[in-house]
Design an enzyme around this catalytic site. Structure first.
Site, PDB file in Angstrom:
ATOM      1  N   CYS A  65       0.791  -1.233   0.000  1.00 49.21           N
ATOM      2  CA  CYS A  65       0.000   0.000   0.000  1.00 49.21           C
ATOM      3  C   CYS A  65       0.828   1.290   0.000  1.00 49.21           C
ATOM      4  O   CYS A  65       0.550   2.170  -0.819  1.00 49.21           O
ATOM      5  CB  CYS A  65      -1.007   0.009   1.142  1.00 49.21           C
ATOM      6  SG  CYS A  65      -1.191  -1.503   2.035  1.00 49.21           S
TER       7      CYS A  65
ATOM      8  N   ARG B 222       7.661 -10.606   5.798  1.00 54.78           N
ATOM      9  CA  ARG B 222       7.266 -10.278   7.171  1.00 54.78           C
ATOM     10  C   ARG B 222       8.074 -11.150   8.109  1.00 54.78           C
ATOM     11  O   ARG B 222       8.220 -12.354   7.874  1.00 54.78           O
ATOM     12  CB  ARG B 222       5.766 -10.514   7.386  1.00 54.78           C
ATOM     13  CG  ARG B 222       4.947  -9.536   6.588  1.00 54.78           C
ATOM     14  CD  ARG B 222       3.467  -9.633   6.842  1.00 54.78           C
ATOM     15  NE  ARG B 222       2.764  -8.817   5.836  1.00 54.78           N
ATOM     16  CZ  ARG B 222       1.460  -8.818   5.642  1.00 54.78           C
ATOM     17  NH1 ARG B 222       0.690  -9.577   6.391  1.00 54.78           N
ATOM     18  NH2 ARG B 222       0.915  -8.060   4.717  1.00 54.78           N
TER      19      ARG B 222
ATOM     20  N   GLN C  69       1.110 -11.627  -2.831  1.00 54.36           N
ATOM     21  CA  GLN C  69      -0.347 -11.523  -2.730  1.00 54.36           C
ATOM     22  C   GLN C  69      -0.908 -11.067  -4.058  1.00 54.36           C
ATOM     23  O   GLN C  69      -0.201 -10.433  -4.836  1.00 54.36           O
ATOM     24  CB  GLN C  69      -0.714 -10.470  -1.684  1.00 54.36           C
ATOM     25  CG  GLN C  69      -0.633 -10.952  -0.264  1.00 54.36           C
ATOM     26  CD  GLN C  69      -1.226  -9.935   0.694  1.00 54.36           C
ATOM     27  OE1 GLN C  69      -1.082  -8.736   0.483  1.00 54.36           O
ATOM     28  NE2 GLN C  69      -1.889 -10.403   1.722  1.00 54.36           N
TER      29      GLN C  69
ATOM     30  N   ASP D  14      -2.491  -8.546  -4.553  1.00 53.47           N
ATOM     31  CA  ASP D  14      -2.819  -7.321  -3.845  1.00 53.47           C
ATOM     32  C   ASP D  14      -3.326  -6.255  -4.806  1.00 53.47           C
ATOM     33  O   ASP D  14      -2.823  -6.138  -5.921  1.00 53.47           O
ATOM     34  CB  ASP D  14      -1.523  -6.830  -3.181  1.00 53.47           C
ATOM     35  CG  ASP D  14      -1.792  -5.938  -2.007  1.00 53.47           C
ATOM     36  OD1 ASP D  14      -2.960  -5.833  -1.609  1.00 53.47           O
ATOM     37  OD2 ASP D  14      -0.822  -5.348  -1.490  1.00 53.47           O
TER      38      ASP D  14
ATOM     39  N   HIS E 165      -5.108  -2.039  -4.804  1.00 55.76           N
ATOM     40  CA  HIS E 165      -5.596  -0.862  -4.089  1.00 55.76           C
ATOM     41  C   HIS E 165      -6.430  -0.011  -5.022  1.00 55.76           C
ATOM     42  O   HIS E 165      -5.990   0.318  -6.114  1.00 55.76           O
ATOM     43  CB  HIS E 165      -4.425  -0.061  -3.510  1.00 55.76           C
ATOM     44  CG  HIS E 165      -3.704  -0.836  -2.456  1.00 55.76           C
ATOM     45  ND1 HIS E 165      -2.534  -1.505  -2.708  1.00 55.76           N
ATOM     46  CD2 HIS E 165      -4.046  -1.117  -1.184  1.00 55.76           C
ATOM     47  CE1 HIS E 165      -2.170  -2.148  -1.615  1.00 55.76           C
ATOM     48  NE2 HIS E 165      -3.070  -1.941  -0.670  1.00 55.76           N
TER      49      HIS E 165
ATOM     50  N   LYS F  56     -14.382  -2.932   7.393  1.00 61.77           N
ATOM     51  CA  LYS F  56     -13.938  -3.923   6.409  1.00 61.77           C
ATOM     52  C   LYS F  56     -14.939  -5.062   6.281  1.00 61.77           C
ATOM     53  O   LYS F  56     -15.810  -5.233   7.127  1.00 61.77           O
ATOM     54  CB  LYS F  56     -12.578  -4.488   6.815  1.00 61.77           C
ATOM     55  CG  LYS F  56     -12.580  -5.103   8.194  1.00 61.77           C
ATOM     56  CD  LYS F  56     -11.219  -5.659   8.562  1.00 61.77           C
ATOM     57  CE  LYS F  56     -11.265  -6.267   9.953  1.00 61.77           C
ATOM     58  NZ  LYS F  56     -10.175  -7.090  10.312  1.00 61.77           N
TER      59      LYS F  56
ATOM     60  N   HIS G 104      -8.342  -1.640   0.182  1.00 62.72           N
ATOM     61  CA  HIS G 104      -7.344  -2.705   0.048  1.00 62.72           C
ATOM     62  C   HIS G 104      -8.108  -3.957  -0.366  1.00 62.72           C
ATOM     63  O   HIS G 104      -9.059  -4.336   0.304  1.00 62.72           O
ATOM     64  CB  HIS G 104      -6.659  -3.027   1.381  1.00 62.72           C
ATOM     65  CG  HIS G 104      -6.016  -1.859   2.057  1.00 62.72           C
ATOM     66  ND1 HIS G 104      -4.674  -1.619   1.999  1.00 62.72           N
ATOM     67  CD2 HIS G 104      -6.530  -0.874   2.842  1.00 62.72           C
ATOM     68  CE1 HIS G 104      -4.386  -0.543   2.710  1.00 62.72           C
ATOM     69  NE2 HIS G 104      -5.487  -0.074   3.240  1.00 62.72           N
TER      70      HIS G 104
HETATM   71 ZN   LIG Z   1      -3.035  -2.678   1.226  1.00 67.08          ZN
END
Ligand SMILES: [Zn+2]
Ligand SMILES: [Zn+2]
Length: 800
Positions: A490, A519, A537, A539, A541, A620, A667
């Site tokens: 992000c 991580r 991911q 991922d 946005h 969320k 997200h």
């Molecule tokens: Zn994110």
């Protein structure tokens, strides 16, 4: 004695008043302290003088408490003297005489005695147990006194109306009638099978008296919340056994996933798996004793005294409890700091199994104390236990680490813990999943970007990760600056948004990124593909205006439905709303939550609300998928974020010319971590990959040496058409064995070729489940397989 009782009552009421004062003052101290902390130029030297007042009051309070304590001991002695005199006549029949009658199956008074002289099988309890019990009993007397006062107070309007969920109404008495009695009035069977009650929407002990008019739901084991209560109560049983057996310090029993576990701190030894049967049989003894759970609400200060032998409980009290009082439960000799509720007594547990142990750390932090974790499961009947055991067996057989090794998909190496090596066939699955999502992104107007892997800590300071997440990040120094590997994409995407001025015309901007994330998971927590340090991911946005939230969320929901139905997963949706520690303006939250609700309503699938469970930066939608073994996994996230745009000062020019408008970020990840998703898919399919995702799609087998050349030609033909095709040319193996091997290796299709097939330019098709489709021309076989691959069907072997 009457004088002592009166004195005790007077002191008790003074204590109650004082406690009220302390509560008020303490809240005031908190308020002042918060104000000070928030003041820009706070002066630390000026502590609020109220703390002194609280301290004085506390000292006096302690004094009073001791006086009360002494008076109670006198009373107790007097009472037990009388009881001894009377006891001579009614020996053996002594059961709780006054107050709400406990059900016939339990007799707390008798249990108390039993525990003080423990069963021969059970070891001598550690020293603190006796003192803890003594204190609990004193506190219980206080509580009963208070209850009596309540009863006296309300004698004019004690009658309450209890509505049972099935529409029935029952009359009861405030502070006396319990949900158990309500259930028993309907039927004794219902009373015995009910695990826990829900009173006005709040989970409630079956033996806890109702306090006023109420709606009561009676939950049986089928209900998920009741199951959680059942297993949580079983954890107390395990805790009792652990304490008696090891004498260690009990830490906590966080809710488990289908079952329960307990963490215990043993200074100089570890739990050995050979001791599990001993613990199990101790649990069985505890169950046989039908020990009741007794609830008490006590002030935090008293609890600090009660648990002074246990640094972990004191930590919880000091760090986690911010209310002036909290609850403790007694069960047998165990007194536990616990919010409850519980089952009525340990006898409600019919079968229990203690099956695993592992290491853990206090708060999952490897720098804190190392703890011993013991796992168990329990059920109200044998059949359910048998079904559970079967499921465990099945889960073991499907373990992704085992199948991953058998199918040569991936491995881990000590030289890079937590980072997976994907072998060619594993990499095929990985890339096929990415291709699938990439195609979806394209269809849904997401644009793919690539962003850096490491950033200066200045970025992480701006995003807030440095303050809240740095212990989970890998950091290192370059040219006198500290850098970190990205744990998420992000912040990088925020830099992309801020790269040039933005207008409302280009919104929403949807950025997708398969970037590698790192991580720093503690090494003890690493486990196969489900918990790794390096992962990717799907991922994305979405930067949009508040007005676009509804449409975008709807798009996300359709996206995940399309992906999950392809895998054959059902899923559950939960809306998590504003938590207590939220940031930003309430109006914005309300509006966003309204949009999420609308999107969910329009999406049309059932969903639940999870009040207060949103992230501090926005509400969320949590999505849980259900796998073939009925287990739930959370993979996808759809999260609104109001804070990140503000932290990065992201703006766009609105339609009416305002150039200071903050966008909202959504997200979105559908697969979540690809690594973890591969583990879930592998276990869900038990290694039988659907055709489109299968790393072994076609095996070509020649019937004899004369057809080898043709077999090779077929296999490379299918390979060139984009299929994972192999050929088996092992001459030391019979045709039947080759077919069998290919089936065991989960090749979706097996093509047997002989001279007849060669002449006809055909293949003879059978499946891994030995369904025989027979001879078919090569060109139509290629067409069929292409269609099956493109449709991503779960059932290609039948549909061929
Ligand atoms: Zn994110
Ligand atoms: Zn509990």
């Amino acid at each position: 004695m009457a004088a002592e009782a009166l004195a005790a009552e007077a002191v008790a009421s003074r204590l109650a008043r004082q406690e009220e004062d302390i509560r008020w003052l303490w809240a005031e101290v908190h308020r002042l302290r918060d104000e000070q902390l928030n003041a820009p130029d706070r002066c630390q030297a000026e502590g609020p003088c109220l703390t002194r007042e609280v301290a004085q009051l506390r000292a006096e309070n302690r004094e009073l408490r001791h006086r009360l304590h002494r008076l109670r001991l006198c009373l107790e002695e007097e009472l037990s003297h009388q009881a001894r005199l009377e006891g001579a006549e009614r020996s053996g029949a002594g059961r709780g005489a006054a107050g709400a009658q406990p059900p016939p199956s339990q007799s707390p008074e008798e249990d108390v005695r039993k525990e003080i002289e423990p069963d021969n099988e059970v070891k001598k309890p550690p020293n603190f147990v006796k003192e803890r019990l003594r204190l609990f009993e004193i506190l219980k007397k206080d509580h009963q006194l208070l209850l009596a006062v309540y009863e006296k107070k309300g004698d004019s309007s004690n009658v309450i109306t209890v509505r049972v969920a099935d529409g029935r109404t029952v009359k009861g008495e405030a502070w006396k009638t319990t949900p158990y009695q309500v259930a028993a009035e309907i039927s004794q069977e219902l009373a015995e099978t009910t695990v826990v009650a829900k009173v006005n929407g709040e989970l409630w002990d079956l033996d806890r008296p109702l306090e006023g008019d109420a709606t009561v739901e009676l939950l049986t084991f089928e209900n998920e919340e009741a199951q959680a209560v059942y297993w949580h109560s079983s954890a107390h049983v395990l805790g009792e056994a652990l304490e008696l057996h090891y004498g260690g310090l009990l830490c906590c029993s966080p809710p488990g996933d289908g079952g329960f576990h307990y963490d215990v701190y043993l200074e100089d030894r570890a739990v050995s798996s050979t001791e599990l049967p001993v613990l199990e049989s101790m649990c069985q003894t505890i169950i046989k004793e039908q020990q009741p759970f007794e609830r008490l609400e006590v002030s935090t200060e008293v609890l600090l005294d009660l648990f002074k032998y246990n640094k972990f409980k004191c930590r919880i009290l000091k760090e986690k409890v911010d209310t002036p009082t909290t609850t403790v439960y007694r069960c047998g000799p165990l007194v536990e700091l616990c919010k409850g509720p519980h089952i009525r007594h340990t006898g409600n547990i019919k079968v229990i199994k203690i099956f695993k142990n592992s290491l853990a750390y206090w708060e999952d932090n490897p720098e804190m104390e190392m703890l011993q974790r013991v796992y168990g499961v329990s059920f109200p009947d044998e059949q359910r236990m048998a079904a559970w055991e079967e499921l465990q067996e099945e889960a073991r057989a499907r373990d992704h680490r085992t199948i991953g090794k058998e199918q040569e998909l991936f491995f881990f190496h000590d030289l890079s813990p937590g980072s997976c090596f994907f072998l060619p066939r594993g990499a095929f699955i990985y890339n096929t999943l990415i291709d699938f999502i990439r195609e979806q992104h394209h269809q849904r107007n997401f644009t793919e970007v690539l962003s850096p892997n490491m950033y200066s800590c200045k970025l992480w300071e701006a995003s807030g990760h440095w303050q809240h997440y740095s212990e989970n990040m890998f950091t290192f120094d370059i040219d006198k600056d500290t850098f970190a590997l990205k744990p998420m994409n992000c912040p990088g995407h925020c830099l992309m948004f801020a790269h040039r001025p933005r207008s409302w015309r280009e919104m929403p901007i949807r950025l997708a990124d398969f970037g590698v994330l790192h991580r720093n998971e503690p090494s003890g927590a690493l486990s196969g593909l489900t918990r790794v340090r390096r992962f990717q991911q799907d991922d994305a946005h979405i930067f949009c205006t508040v007005g676009q939230i509804e449409e975008e969320i709807k798009g996300c929901l359709q996206f995940l439905q399309s992906v999950y139905s392809t895998f054959g997963f059902c899923f559950q949706l939960n809306l998590s709303t504003r938590p207590e520690n939220f940031l930003g303006e309430i109006e914005l939250w309300d509006e966003a939550e309204k949009h999420l609700r609308n999107s969910l309503m329009e999406f049309g699938k059932p969903w639940k609300i999870n009040p207060g469970n949103g992230a501090f930066y926005g509400p969320k939608i949590d999505i849980e998928i259900k796998d073939a073994l009925g287990r739930y996994h959370q993979c996808a996230t759809i999260q609104l974020d109001f804070q990140l745009p503000i932290r990065f000062n992201l703006t766009y020019v609105s339609k009416d010319g305002d150039d200071k408008k903050n966008p909202v970020i959504i997200h979105q990840a559908i697969l979540g971590s690809l690594e973890r998703m591969i583990a879930i898919l592998l276990e869900n399919y038990g290694g039988k990959w659907p055709f489109w995702l299968s790393p072994r799609q076609v095996m070509v087998i020649p019937v004899g040496p004369t057809c080898e050349k043709y077999a090779l030609q077929i296999s490379s033909g299918f390979f060139e058409e984009g299929f994972m095709a192999d050929v088996d040319l092992d001459r030391g193996c019979t045709l039947n064995n080759k077919i069998r091997n290919a089936q065991l290796a989960q090749y979706n299709f097996i093509f047997v070729v002989g001279e007849k097939e060669e002449t006809n330019n055909a293949v003879n098709v059978r499946t891994r489940d030995n369904k025989i489709h027979g001879e078919i021309s090569v060109t139509s076989a290629i067409d069929k397989l292409k269609n099956l691959k493109q449709s991503r069907t779960l059932n290609a072997e039948e549909e061929f």
